[in-house]
Design a protein around this motif. Structure first.
Motif, short mmCIF file in Angstrom:
data_model
loop_
_atom_site.label_atom_id
_atom_site.label_comp_id
_atom_site.label_asym_id
_atom_site.label_seq_id
_atom_site.Cartn_x
_atom_site.Cartn_y
_atom_site.Cartn_z
N VAL A 132 27.03 25.90 -14.37
CA VAL A 132 27.95 26.74 -13.62
C VAL A 132 28.62 27.72 -14.58
O VAL A 132 29.05 27.33 -15.68
CB VAL A 132 29.02 25.88 -12.90
N TYR A 133 28.72 28.98 -14.16
CA TYR A 133 29.34 30.03 -14.98
C TYR A 133 30.43 30.72 -14.16
O TYR A 133 30.37 30.79 -12.92
CB TYR A 133 28.31 31.06 -15.45
N PHE A 134 31.41 31.23 -14.87
CA PHE A 134 32.49 31.99 -14.23
C PHE A 134 32.41 33.45 -14.67
O PHE A 134 31.99 33.75 -15.80
CB PHE A 134 33.85 31.40 -14.62
N TYR A 135 32.79 34.33 -13.75
CA TYR A 135 32.90 35.74 -14.12
C TYR A 135 34.32 36.23 -13.82
O TYR A 135 34.98 35.78 -12.89
CB TYR A 135 31.86 36.60 -13.40
N HIS A 136 34.79 37.12 -14.69
CA HIS A 136 36.10 37.75 -14.53
C HIS A 136 35.88 39.26 -14.47
O HIS A 136 35.32 39.84 -15.41
CB HIS A 136 37.01 37.39 -15.70
N ILE A 137 36.28 39.89 -13.36
CA ILE A 137 36.11 41.34 -13.18
C ILE A 137 37.48 41.99 -13.26
O ILE A 137 38.44 41.55 -12.61
CB ILE A 137 35.45 41.64 -11.82
N GLU A 138 37.56 43.08 -14.06
CA GLU A 138 38.80 43.84 -14.20
C GLU A 138 38.51 45.32 -14.03
O GLU A 138 37.54 45.84 -14.60
CB GLU A 138 39.43 43.58 -15.57
N THR A 139 39.34 46.02 -13.26
CA THR A 139 39.17 47.45 -13.02
C THR A 139 40.18 48.23 -13.85
O THR A 139 41.17 47.67 -14.33
CB THR A 139 39.37 47.80 -11.53
N PRO A 140 39.96 49.55 -14.03
CA PRO A 140 40.93 50.37 -14.77
C PRO A 140 42.31 50.36 -14.13
O PRO A 140 43.31 50.63 -14.82
CB PRO A 140 40.30 51.77 -14.72
N GLU A 141 42.38 50.07 -12.84
CA GLU A 141 43.68 50.03 -12.16
C GLU A 141 44.42 48.71 -12.39
O GLU A 141 45.54 48.52 -11.91
CB GLU A 141 43.50 50.25 -10.66
N GLY A 142 43.79 47.78 -13.10
CA GLY A 142 44.42 46.51 -13.38
C GLY A 142 44.13 45.43 -12.37
O GLY A 142 44.69 44.32 -12.45
N LEU A 143 43.25 45.69 -11.40
CA LEU A 143 42.89 44.69 -10.42
C LEU A 143 41.89 43.70 -11.02
O LEU A 143 41.07 44.07 -11.87
CB LEU A 143 42.29 45.35 -9.17
N GLU A 144 41.97 42.44 -10.58
CA GLU A 144 41.14 41.40 -11.17
C GLU A 144 40.56 40.50 -10.09
O GLU A 144 41.13 40.35 -9.01
CB GLU A 144 41.96 40.55 -12.15
#
Length: 478
Positions: free
Chosen positions: A445-457
């Motif tokens: 099992v793997y986790f992903y973390h997504i972050e946008t330039p606007e600071g959304l995660e």
């Protein structure tokens, strides 16, 4: 544009220089390209020529650069502009070849289409371009455009075309490409024009002393005492270019230095299309008194009713198009069954600025918490059956235009970092299922973390089943 003898084919020696200017932080950078622009490949639908005008590096957004550690001066992508050049045999600036020439497939011996002049909000003359007529305005007895292969009926009653068509068409070969599809309004102010405005593209049409995407009044350049169609050939850049065409009487044009004027030259004019200038044949007969005008690839001769220009405030509009206008094939002065074949507009519009805004979210153009909820991996679980024989690709879909994707093992080890930057709104990012040190990953099992330039995660999870037995990075699930 300039002479381009190496262009070959139906470019007929003519090269156009197209350029674009990028304004970046107050610093302008210009690109140009020399492009042979073909007149035609066939008398049917004209071919499209695509040429690149240049590319400009676009820097990363400062806020995003600071958040993601992008170094100063790093360019994320190049903005490239291209021009689509439709072969201009179908422009009304050169419409004799496509709309008037006597080919059965194009309604032989008819002249139903082309540019025309009118006053007011719209044209009101029925069949405004039948025969040699090109519209109607007050104070003018006749408006004539020297369009080669125009049909007319002489005294013997037999439909024919101008005997000078072979020479008359040379101007269009070289300069018809600066035509445009637009309504252009001339506003008179006494003895001259106070404004020439392209109403379609909302820009002014500039005055130039030679032939460009511009306007100017022609004088008696060959000194034969009358303004006729051949006087346009003596304009400096026209004479220079026509010498590349051996059948266009180049000897008379060597060293020609004629220039357009910003004010009309009122004198004897000729709307006769069957005689050339005195240097070759004889002086065309005077048919009235008026002036000659060039605008955007077109030549016009106006015969004035009272021998003077219209009063201040008078507005005349020229309507021109790209495409072929067809009609019934009955050799009539009142054609019927009109048809129109549209072509792409010319990009040669001096002063034109293109701007656009986005009014609504399209394909997650803006990053919102709601849009990030749509992000997931495909497929899940992901099975690797034979890593040596099959492509190994796992996709993150429904991404916003820009994002950083960090992938972790279940024990918190950073496995990989993906930078997603698709200003064309592409919403997918592909991972080759390998670590930052280029090793294959193990099942787990793997986790992903997504972050946008606007600071959304967003944080999510997915599963990999590596059944291939190829694991070079150790067990990364612990």
């Amino acid at each position: 544009f300039d002479n381009c003898p190496a262009s070959g084919g139906n470019a007929l020696g003519s090269c156009y220089f197209l350029w674009v200017t990028f304004d970046k932080d107050g610093v302008e950078t210009s690109f140009s390209v020399e492009q042979p622009w073909g007149v035609w490949s066939a008398f049917g639908d004209a071919a499209l020529i695509t040429t690149s005008l240049g590319a400009q590096a676009v820097d990363a957004d400062p806020v995003a650069a600071a958040r993601f550690g992008i170094p100063d001066g790093f360019s994320t992508f190049n903005a490239t502009l291209t021009a689509n050049l439709r072969q201009y045999i179908q422009f009304s600036a050169f419409e004799g070849q496509s709309s008037r020439r006597g080919f059965a497939a194009l309604n032989s011996n008819l002249s139903p289409g082309g540019s025309r002049w009118f006053e007011g909000a719209d044209e009101t003359v029925d069949h405004p371009t039948s025969s040699i007529r090109v519209g109607s305005v007050a104070g003018v007895d006749s408006i004539w455009s020297p369009i080669h292969h125009t049909d007319y009926i002489p005294d013997d009653g037999a439909v024919t075309t101008y005997t000078t068509s072979g020479h008359m068409q040379c101007f269009g070969y070289m300069h018809g490409g600066v035509g445009r599809q637009a309504d252009v309004r001339f506003t008179w102010n006494g003895g001259t024009v106070s404004e020439v405005r392209d109403l379609t593209h909302h820009v002014d049409v500039p005055f130039k002393t030679d032939v460009q995407a511009s306007y100017g009044f022609v004088g008696d350049n060959n000194s034969d005492g009358v303004i006729s169609w051949s006087d346009f050939d003596y304009i400096t850049n026209v004479a220079f270019n026509l010498q590349a065409l051996g059948f266009c009487q180049p000897a008379r044009l060597v060293g020609a230095t004629g220039q357009f004027s910003s004010t009309p030259v009122i004198m004897n004019v000729s709307t006769d299309g069957n005689t050339t200038d005195a240097a070759v044949n004889r002086t065309p007969p005077t048919t009235g008194r008026g002036f000659g005008l060039y605008v955007n690839g077109h030549r016009f001769i106006f015969e004035l009713s009272a021998g003077r220009v219209p009063p201040a405030g008078t507005e005349w509009t020229l309507r021109s198009h790209h495409g072929i206008v067809g009609a019934s094939n009955d050799e009539s002065s009142t054609p019927r069954a009109y048809s129109f074949s549209q072509t792409q507009r010319s990009p040669i519009i001096p002063g034109l600025n293109v701007r656009f805004t986005v009014d609504s979210v399209i394909h997650n153009v803006e990053s919102t918490g709601e849009s990030l909820e749509l992000v997931h991996t495909v497929p899940d679980p992901y099975y690797i059956s034979n890593a040596r024989l099959e492509p190994v690709r796992l996709s993150f879909v429904n991404l916003p235009p820009r994002a950083i994707i960090r992938i972790y093992s279940v024990s918190g080890v950073l496995v990989q970092v993906l930078e997603h930057n698709r200003p064309d709104f592409g919403g997918d990012a592909v991972w080759n299922v390998r670590t930052r040190t280029d090793r294959a990953v193990a099942s787990g099992v793997y986790f992903y973390h997504i972050e946008t330039p606007e600071g959304l995660e967003k944080v999510g999870r997915f599963t990999i089943v590596n059944a291939s037995g190829v694991v070079t990075g150790g067990d990364l699930t612990r």
